[in-house]
Design an enzyme around this catalytic site. Sequence first.
Site, short mmCIF file in Angstrom:
data_model
loop_
_atom_site.label_atom_id
_atom_site.label_comp_id
_atom_site.label_asym_id
_atom_site.label_seq_id
_atom_site.Cartn_x
_atom_site.Cartn_y
_atom_site.Cartn_z
CG LEU A 149 -7.18 12.01 -5.83
CD1 LEU A 149 -5.79 12.04 -5.20
CD2 LEU A 149 -7.16 12.78 -7.16
CG ASN B 254 -4.40 2.73 0.44
OD1 ASN B 254 -5.23 1.91 0.80
ND2 ASN B 254 -4.71 3.96 0.06
CG ASP C 232 -12.09 4.28 -4.16
OD1 ASP C 232 -11.33 3.82 -3.29
OD2 ASP C 232 -11.82 5.29 -4.84
CG HIS D 140 -9.77 10.47 4.43
ND1 HIS D 140 -8.48 10.06 4.70
CD2 HIS D 140 -9.98 10.23 3.12
CE1 HIS D 140 -7.93 9.60 3.58
NE2 HIS D 140 -8.81 9.69 2.62
CG HIS E 178 -9.66 2.50 0.57
ND1 HIS E 178 -8.29 2.41 0.43
CD2 HIS E 178 -10.16 2.77 -0.67
CE1 HIS E 178 -7.96 2.62 -0.85
NE2 HIS E 178 -9.08 2.84 -1.52
CG LEU E 179 -12.58 -2.18 5.59
CD1 LEU E 179 -12.57 -3.65 6.00
CD2 LEU E 179 -13.93 -1.55 5.89
NE ARG E 180 -8.98 5.47 4.75
CZ ARG E 180 -8.61 5.70 3.51
NH1 ARG E 180 -7.68 4.95 2.94
NH2 ARG E 180 -9.15 6.69 2.82
CG HIS F 13 -11.47 -0.28 -4.94
ND1 HIS F 13 -10.46 -0.15 -5.85
CD2 HIS F 13 -11.23 0.66 -3.99
CE1 HIS F 13 -9.64 0.83 -5.48
NE2 HIS F 13 -10.08 1.34 -4.35
CG HIS G 239 -4.95 4.82 -8.47
ND1 HIS G 239 -5.77 5.17 -7.42
CD2 HIS G 239 -4.76 5.95 -9.20
CE1 HIS G 239 -6.06 6.46 -7.52
NE2 HIS G 239 -5.44 6.95 -8.58
CB ALA H 195 -8.41 11.99 -2.34
#
Length: 360
Positions: A220, A42, A248, A252, A16-18, A14, A137, A264
């Site tokens: 979150l 996302n 996760d 940011h 996130h690499l943006r 899980h 989620h 978050a």
Amino acid sequence: MQTELILPRPDDMHLHLRDGDMMRAVTPYSSRDFARAIIMPNLVPPVTTLEAATAYRDRILAAVPKGQDFRPMMTLYLTETTTPDEVAAAFASGIVKAVKLYPAGATTNSDSGVKDVRNVMHVLEKMSEIGMPLLVHGEVTSAEIDIFDREAVFIDRVLEPLRRALPDLRIVMEHVTTKDGVDYVRSADSGLAATLTTHHLVLNRNALLAGGIRPHYYCLPVLKRERHRLALRDAAVSGDARFFLGTDSAPHARSAKESPCGCAGMFTAINTMPILASVFEQEGQLDRLADFTSKHGAGFYGLEPTAARLRLVKRAEPLDWPAQIDAGGDEVTVFDPGFPVYWHVADQPGATEEQSHEDI
């Protein structure tokens, strides 16, 4: 005292690499330590088609430093206009491994998510038929539900009815944060698994709220009570194949975190493996770290553990990481677990002191 650990190069199930500058800044930290990762969809706009997933995968691969072997495993963002044919074609391609369900408004860039699961049942039926995993989620977003209770209510209102309706649908409860979630996964005979994050294993909600609000500990699902953290640690070190690592890691810009409506997410990819070695050592279960990081997740997705190896060594001096990294002219704050970490990642088995990246 054990001072060295060699394990199959781990998987982050899980991540996130943006995109853009942020993706180019953070990807090398994941590709350095991890062999594979399930990539969250996302973005803005969200990744909803095979074409978009393929293009995003190519951008990620272009950000991987030369000489590093990293496989991004893509997901599609489930919307109420997604079709069964779209998900079936994406799964058949081998590029897309799963579909992600975000309840609308649950977290970062989730406004396009699902308002009512009944509106996507035709898609979930197709996924059940072809064996495609659904990643959830697991939070409700109703205003009357306390934010600390969202996971437990989601299990009762959404997940349990869904599993009764589609008992063959393979589901991962992403970033489980409560004893309720752990107990629910343990109650399932098959078809249900859960990812656990690094930060939820080491922090409870005091880290966020006691002595002042700390925006860089805001995520979150939000951090929970200590009894929940202890339940997560018990699950992680238990050897139960239904629980595996999903960091996760969610970077940011510092300016977006330290704002009147802070984003978050925590950036943990940079130091997850040393922190996890510390957690498993604290629990007296170092021999089970490879199961959690390198075997259980691979097994759920029908993969073999990687042939490449990662070497961890324990040294007298604590690991030193930067407070922030640069990301296209802005800064991303690096996760601080709140205790010194003496485990270091070496580049390969038998690496010399000079070859290790102890100073990240």
